[in-house]
Design an enzyme around this catalytic site. Structure first.
Site, PDB file in Angstrom:
ATOM      1  CG  HIS A   1      -6.006  -1.678  -4.649  1.00 47.12           C
ATOM      2  ND1 HIS A   1      -6.622  -2.858  -4.637  1.00 47.12           N
ATOM      3  CD2 HIS A   1      -6.055  -0.438  -4.348  1.00 47.12           C
ATOM      4  CE1 HIS A   1      -7.681  -2.276  -4.230  1.00 47.12           C
ATOM      5  NE2 HIS A   1      -7.360  -0.959  -4.471  1.00 47.12           N
TER       6      HIS A   1
HETATM    7  C1  UD1 Z   1      -7.297   4.455  -6.625  1.00 51.03           C
HETATM    8  C2  UD1 Z   1      -8.393   4.698  -4.965  1.00 51.03           C
HETATM    9  C3  UD1 Z   1      -8.699   3.676  -4.698  1.00 51.03           C
HETATM   10  C4  UD1 Z   1      -9.313   1.751  -5.420  1.00 51.03           C
HETATM   11  C5  UD1 Z   1      -7.971   2.008  -6.456  1.00 51.03           C
HETATM   12  C6  UD1 Z   1      -7.740   1.702  -7.769  1.00 51.03           C
HETATM   13  C7  UD1 Z   1      -8.438   6.562  -4.141  1.00 51.03           C
HETATM   14  C8  UD1 Z   1      -8.462   7.439  -2.844  1.00 51.03           C
HETATM   15  N1  UD1 Z   1      -7.995   5.455  -4.275  1.00 51.03           N
HETATM   16  O1  UD1 Z   1      -6.070   4.039  -5.838  1.00 51.03           O
HETATM   17  O2  UD1 Z   1     -10.036   3.637  -3.746  1.00 51.03           O
HETATM   18  O3  UD1 Z   1      -9.684   0.898  -4.797  1.00 51.03           O
HETATM   19  O4  UD1 Z   1      -7.726   3.049  -7.197  1.00 51.03           O
HETATM   20  O5  UD1 Z   1      -6.834   0.376  -8.372  1.00 51.03           O
HETATM   21  O6  UD1 Z   1      -8.951   6.935  -5.432  1.00 51.03           O
HETATM   22  N2  UD1 Z   1       0.160   4.266 -10.773  1.00 51.03           N
HETATM   23  C9  UD1 Z   1       0.090   3.787 -11.253  1.00 51.03           C
HETATM   24  N3  UD1 Z   1       0.044   4.169 -13.215  1.00 51.03           N
HETATM   25  C10 UD1 Z   1      -1.780   4.067 -12.968  1.00 51.03           C
HETATM   26  C11 UD1 Z   1      -2.087   4.906 -11.439  1.00 51.03           C
HETATM   27  C12 UD1 Z   1      -1.969   4.605 -10.422  1.00 51.03           C
HETATM   28  O7  UD1 Z   1       1.484   3.462 -11.471  1.00 51.03           O
HETATM   29  O8  UD1 Z   1      -2.239   4.177 -13.796  1.00 51.03           O
HETATM   30  C13 UD1 Z   1       0.601   4.201  -9.106  1.00 51.03           C
HETATM   31  C14 UD1 Z   1       1.044   5.192  -9.077  1.00 51.03           C
HETATM   32  O9  UD1 Z   1       2.117   5.582  -8.158  1.00 51.03           O
HETATM   33  C15 UD1 Z   1       0.204   6.206  -8.082  1.00 51.03           C
HETATM   34  C16 UD1 Z   1       0.178   4.801  -6.922  1.00 51.03           C
HETATM   35  O10 UD1 Z   1       0.733   3.884  -8.641  1.00 51.03           O
HETATM   36  O11 UD1 Z   1       1.066   6.619  -7.238  1.00 51.03           O
HETATM   37  C17 UD1 Z   1      -1.695   4.775  -6.319  1.00 51.03           C
HETATM   38  O12 UD1 Z   1      -2.035   5.556  -7.655  1.00 51.03           O
HETATM   39  P1  UD1 Z   1      -3.346   6.416  -7.062  1.00 51.03           P
HETATM   40  O13 UD1 Z   1      -4.639   6.394  -8.390  1.00 51.03           O
HETATM   41  O14 UD1 Z   1      -3.440   7.876  -5.841  1.00 51.03           O
HETATM   42  O15 UD1 Z   1      -3.932   5.386  -6.047  1.00 51.03           O
HETATM   43  P2  UD1 Z   1      -4.407   3.506  -6.145  1.00 51.03           P
HETATM   44  O16 UD1 Z   1      -3.890   3.310  -4.652  1.00 51.03           O
HETATM   45  O17 UD1 Z   1      -4.212   3.124  -7.390  1.00 51.03           O
END
Ligand code: UD1
Length: 391
Positions: A218
């Site tokens: 991820h």
């Molecule tokens: C975040 C953390 C990372 C951690 C990871 C665990 C930061 C900078 N990054 O990254 O350190 O290792 O979480 O998973 O804080 N999305 C969904 N559903 C959700 C959450 C996210 O669909 O419940 C999708 C969305 O399109 C979103 C993308 O995943 O834009 C990324 O989510 P985001 O929370 O921005 O970062 P992670 O890659 O999950």
């Protein structure tokens, strides 16, 4: 921070935001609930919000309902961080906790720390001091800023203690306590062992495959760049020709796979995100785990499962020096070669890192009691936090 005498119970706000935070909150809530001097409650920032990225974990890990849900959601770093800050500020003003506890290195960790410190509330950072040295990782920025202003710094490994000292933090603020995530892991292993695993959704898959690898990916560096993702996918396809792969896909990675049109062979089983216990049941029995997750590098080390980390650096060096982790990088030939070496019997002999024993949350509770001049936390009931799974 000087020691503060709190006449009433210590009112502690724990901040939970994203999937890797929930495993760390669960054992702290259990430890704090056993401690009469601490009143603990949870703020969920909503950084992760899908049911299978959030609700499932609260239920599965036995975490109490959050007192506040901020609904921050996804977005660019600035917008996400700002939404958490604005909403968390209102909570802090309304509830005036005596202490805010943040975990890990996600954007909400940084946001909550900034808010609390600016209104004079002390902050404890759990998992302090980890450094990858890679400033292109958003998490590295979050770690450095959080640790530079947090009051209590709870470290999982000795390298983190040294990093904090090097950055000028005093020994009074640094506490080497081991790893609350391992507290949770050992608790979940005991729970899994007491379950009829055949009733679990993916246990039949585990039994049918026999030998298999588990993959998670991820990190933005690996999945947001289509060329990088294609290279890793190519390596996984090659490995799956002789070792089937089970791959629970993170939403960020799911979106990247859909956008690039990369297809995996059938021998790579793509699954939705799993609950902690379903996932544990799969990776504990895997021949190898291939991952770019920080937490999984540590969990595999705690249980002695071979792990190949698809990154060039790790902020968790103890998993390599003591544990079963190997830093492989992201070159496809290297990934395949390391996996073949591992299957050929070249498996790292891991040792359990110091203080990864299931009692870290209890140590934190005791330190808080001392620091805030509260009555001592009760002694640990060893039956409640199983220990010593590795010799
Ligand atoms: C975040 C953390 C990372 C951690 C990871 C665990 C930061 C900078 N990054 O990254 O350190 O290792 O979480 O998973 O804080 N999305 C969904 N559903 C959700 C959450 C996210 O669909 O419940 C999708 C969305 O399109 C979103 C993308 O995943 O834009 C990324 O989510 P985001 O929370 O921005 O970062 P992670 O890659 O999950």
């Amino acid at each position: 921070m000087t020691a503060t005498t709190v006449s009433r119970r210590l009112d502690v706000c724990l901040v939970a935001a994203a999937r890797p935070n929930f495993m760390k909150i669960a054992p702290m809530m259990r430890a704090f609930e056993r401690c009469a001097a601490i009143d603990a409650w949870i703020v969920h920032t909503g950084q992760h919000y899908d049911a299978d990225m959030s609700d499932v974990f609260f239920a599965d890990l036995g975490i109490p309902e959050p007192a506040f849900h901020l609904g921050a959601g996804s977005g660019r770093h600035a917008a996400q961080t700002a939404r958490v800050m604005t909403a968390f500020d209102e909570v802090c003003v309304e509830r005036q906790p005596d202490l805010v506890v943040v975990v890990g290195d996600v954007n909400s960790t940084l946001a909550a720390t900034l808010v609390a410190k600016k209104i004079g509330i002390p902050v404890a950072h759990v998992e302090a001091g980890l450094r990858s040295g890679d400033m292109t990782m958003p998490e590295e920025i979050n770690r450095i800023v959080t640790d530079s202003i947090a009051d209590l710094l709870f470290a999982t490994e000795q390298s983190a203690v040294e990093n904090l000292r090097r950055e000028g933090r005093g020994d009074d603020d640094i506490h080497f306590v081991g790893h609350v995530m391992v507290d949770n892991l050992l608790h979940q292993v005991a729970r899994l062992d007491a379950l009829d695993r055949r009733s679990m959704q993916y246990d039949a898959l585990r039994r049918a495959l026999g030998e298999y690898a588990v993959v998670t990916l991820h990190r933005p560096a690996n999945v947001d760049d289509p060329a990088a993702l294609a290279r890793i996918a190519g390596a996984l396809a090659r490995i799956s020709q002789y070792l089937p792969i089970v791959f629970p896909v993170h939403p960020r990675t799911q979106a990247a796979l859909a956008a690039t049109g990369i297809r995996m062979p059938d021998a790579v089983r793509l699954l939705p995100p799993l609950s902690h216990i379903e996932f544990l049941n799969l990776w504990r029995g895997a021949r190898a785990v291939l991952t770019d997750s920080g937490g999984l590098q540590e969990e595999t080390t705690a249980l002695g499962v071979p792990c190949l980390t698809l990154r060039d650096s790790t902020e968790r060096p103890i998993t390599v020096t003591h544990g079963t982790n190997r830093l492989v990088g992201t070159d496809p030939d290297d990934i395949v070669a390391e996996c073949e070496a591992l299957l050929g019997g070249d498996t790292p002999a891991g040792r359990r890192p110091p203080l990864w024993d299931g009692a870290s949350a209890h140590r934190i509770a005791r330190i808080l009691c001392r620091r805030f001049s509260l009555p001592e936390a009760p002694s640990l009931d060893a039956a409640e936090e199983p220990q010593g799974l590795l010799s």
